[in-house]
Scaffold this active site. Sequence first.
Site, PDB file in Angstrom:
ATOM      1  N   CYS A   1       0.804  -1.215   0.000  1.00  0.00           N
ATOM      2  CA  CYS A   1       0.000   0.000   0.000  1.00  0.00           C
ATOM      3  C   CYS A   1       0.844   1.276   0.000  1.00  0.00           C
ATOM      4  O   CYS A   1       0.579   2.197  -0.788  1.00  0.00           O
ATOM      5  CB  CYS A   1      -0.949  -0.007   1.185  1.00  0.00           C
TER       6      CYS A   1
HETATM    7  N1  LIG Z   1      -2.716  -5.711   4.987  1.00  0.00           N
HETATM    8  C1  LIG Z   1      -2.365  -4.933   3.969  1.00  0.00           C
HETATM    9  O1  LIG Z   1      -2.838  -3.787   3.831  1.00  0.00           O
HETATM   10  C2  LIG Z   1      -1.395  -5.435   2.935  1.00  0.00           C
HETATM   11  C3  LIG Z   1      -1.300  -4.732   1.715  1.00  0.00           C
HETATM   12  C4  LIG Z   1      -0.435  -5.206   0.725  1.00  0.00           C
HETATM   13  C5  LIG Z   1       0.358  -6.322   0.973  1.00  0.00           C
HETATM   14  N2  LIG Z   1       0.273  -6.970   2.192  1.00  0.00           N
HETATM   15  C6  LIG Z   1       1.136  -8.157   2.382  1.00  0.00           C
HETATM   16  O2  LIG Z   1       0.328  -9.318   2.125  1.00  0.00           O
HETATM   17  C7  LIG Z   1       0.748 -10.397   2.978  1.00  0.00           C
HETATM   18  C8  LIG Z   1      -0.465 -10.856   3.802  1.00  0.00           C
HETATM   19  O3  LIG Z   1      -0.915  -9.729   4.556  1.00  0.00           O
HETATM   20  P1  LIG Z   1      -2.234  -9.792   5.458  1.00  0.00           P
HETATM   21  O4  LIG Z   1      -2.507  -8.392   5.872  1.00  0.00           O
HETATM   22  O5  LIG Z   1      -3.282 -10.589   4.794  1.00  0.00           O
HETATM   23  O6  LIG Z   1      -1.690 -10.613   6.719  1.00  0.00           O
HETATM   24  P2  LIG Z   1      -2.556 -11.451   7.791  1.00  0.00           P
HETATM   25  O7  LIG Z   1      -3.926 -10.897   7.897  1.00  0.00           O
HETATM   26  O8  LIG Z   1      -1.705 -11.509   9.007  1.00  0.00           O
HETATM   27  O9  LIG Z   1      -2.641 -12.912   7.122  1.00  0.00           O
HETATM   28  C9  LIG Z   1      -1.492 -13.703   6.964  1.00  0.00           C
HETATM   29  C10 LIG Z   1      -1.861 -15.029   6.300  1.00  0.00           C
HETATM   30  O10 LIG Z   1      -0.673 -15.827   6.232  1.00  0.00           O
HETATM   31  C11 LIG Z   1      -0.843 -17.021   7.011  1.00  0.00           C
HETATM   32  N3  LIG Z   1       0.412 -17.230   7.750  1.00  0.00           N
HETATM   33  C12 LIG Z   1       0.895 -16.457   8.742  1.00  0.00           C
HETATM   34  N4  LIG Z   1       2.107 -16.936   9.152  1.00  0.00           N
HETATM   35  C13 LIG Z   1       2.361 -18.017   8.386  1.00  0.00           C
HETATM   36  C14 LIG Z   1       3.429 -18.922   8.324  1.00  0.00           C
HETATM   37  N5  LIG Z   1       4.472 -18.838   9.155  1.00  0.00           N
HETATM   38  N6  LIG Z   1       3.364 -19.936   7.409  1.00  0.00           N
HETATM   39  C15 LIG Z   1       2.303 -20.045   6.586  1.00  0.00           C
HETATM   40  N7  LIG Z   1       1.240 -19.208   6.610  1.00  0.00           N
HETATM   41  C16 LIG Z   1       1.283 -18.200   7.497  1.00  0.00           C
HETATM   42  C17 LIG Z   1      -2.018 -16.767   7.924  1.00  0.00           C
HETATM   43  O11 LIG Z   1      -2.662 -18.016   8.192  1.00  0.00           O
HETATM   44  P3  LIG Z   1      -3.433 -18.309   9.593  1.00  0.00           P
HETATM   45  O12 LIG Z   1      -4.034 -17.023  10.030  1.00  0.00           O
HETATM   46  O13 LIG Z   1      -4.443 -19.364   9.183  1.00  0.00           O
HETATM   47  O14 LIG Z   1      -2.391 -18.807  10.521  1.00  0.00           O
HETATM   48  C18 LIG Z   1      -2.884 -15.839   7.064  1.00  0.00           C
HETATM   49  O15 LIG Z   1      -3.624 -16.611   6.145  1.00  0.00           O
HETATM   50  C19 LIG Z   1       1.897  -9.850   3.832  1.00  0.00           C
HETATM   51  O16 LIG Z   1       3.121 -10.182   3.237  1.00  0.00           O
HETATM   52  C20 LIG Z   1       1.665  -8.337   3.798  1.00  0.00           C
HETATM   53  O17 LIG Z   1       2.837  -7.605   3.992  1.00  0.00           O
HETATM   54  C21 LIG Z   1      -0.597  -6.566   3.156  1.00  0.00           C
END
Ligand SMILES: NC(=O)c1ccc[n+]([C@@H]2O[C@H](COP(=O)([O-])OP(=O)(O)OC[C@H]3O[C@@H](n4cnc5c(N)ncnc54)[C@H](OP(=O)(O)O)[C@@H]3O)[C@@H](O)[C@H]2O)c1
Length: 356
Positions: free
Chosen positions: A156
């Site tokens: 973002c």
């Molecule tokens: N949030 C934003 O605004 C945003 C914007 C652009 C990019 N991103 C990027 O997109 C990615 C996901 O972000 P998010 O906001 O969706 O994060 P999130 O809500 O914390 O979700 C993380 C996901 O990854 C899984 N996970 C966490 N640790 C893991 C591990 N050690 N091994 C395998 N799976 C794992 C979780 O599964 P469980 O919950 O089932 O354990 C969940 O499905 C990140 O790299 C983030 O930097 C985020």
Amino acid sequence: MSSLSVAIVGASGYMGAELIRLLLQHPRVELAAVYGRRAAGQTLPRVFPQFSGVLTLPLEEFAPDRAAERAELVFTALPHGESAEAVAALRQRGATVIDLSADFRLRSPDEYARWYGSPGHAGHPAPAQLAEAVYGLPELYRRELAAARLVAAPGCNPTASILAVAPLLARGLVAADGLVVDAKSGVSGAGRSPALSTHFPEVGEGVRAYKVAGTHRHTPEIEQELGRCAGRPLSLLFTPHLVPMARGILACVYGTATEAALAGGQAVLQQALEEAYRGEPFVHVLPPDQLPDTAHVRGSNRAHLGVRLDPRTGRVLAMSAIDNLVKGGSGQAVQCMNVLRGWAEETGLGATALFP
Ligand SMILES: NC(=O)c1ccc[n+]([C@@H]2O[C@H](COP(=O)([O-])OP(=O)(O)OC[C@H]3O[C@@H](n4cnc5c(N)ncnc54)[C@H](OP(=O)(O)O)[C@@H]3O)[C@@H](O)[C@H]2O)c1
């Protein structure tokens, strides 16, 4: 019309939920599988009640063989570091991958190691895949994305800041030295896992800067892409802020006006943005009497931009509002999928903001 089978790894997070919401509205996609870690074994409506009555897919434990068999294209939405391994395994099995983590956004493995390395992981975890990754900002990389097999979708902060100022740098209207990026973002940017720093009572009534003075990991990514626009490497000061809202990011980029900008005035800046984004389906340059507001893009894949010259200080202010979960994340990933499949970029992404 045949549909494309897709899967999501990390479907139990915020990016995953937003991908599911958007893909449900996409006419050419079939959601074949969703993968979680702690959430594996539960149905989607159990983890995300907003999908009750719509989808009953179970969240499964990720296995690359099975995922690549079931889906031609896989979105990976895992924490950085974790994503690289999953992406490499999927690419080795022939799947096209759109990765939402930071693992493939920095072109230099040394820069990756510097910002994301840990004592156990000194270099880049998947250098072969790093070499084939295309930066997933369609407004700058449309041609390269059309042939991509691995897309590194930007986050973002980089999306908002790059869109705001890239054309001004490319046209020599803002000096490459001395840029300051000041970004205010909603709490969903930190992901779904609970933490004290993002707990409602801790953020609800305040605003704070975090990871200041060149310590935020999005800094080198913004520098990499804006340096490319300026035609030479640059360094900038990036100050992110956490504001008490769920979604949205407003980036204000401050730069020194060049002679050309001072001579042409406000009109030349406005014209530069309008020309650069003419015909873009999602980037809208607001008229000079309006300013970008996250409320006007919330839930949509749109970016609202504005620019002002302050002749008194000789500074340019370039502004951009996006929804961090959509244009700053999952919506942009779907836009990239549309580009690489040769579909109209708006497919499945037509919604305007959820307002008020
Ligand atoms: N949030 C934003 O605004 C945003 C914007 C652009 C990019 N991103 C990027 O997109 C990615 C996901 O972000 P998010 O906001 O969706 O994060 P999130 O809500 O914390 O979700 C993380 C996901 O990854 C899984 N996970 C966490 N640790 C893991 C591990 N050690 N091994 C395998 N799976 C794992 C979780 O599964 P469980 O919950 O089932 O354990 C969940 O499905 C990140 O790299 C983030 O930097 C985020």
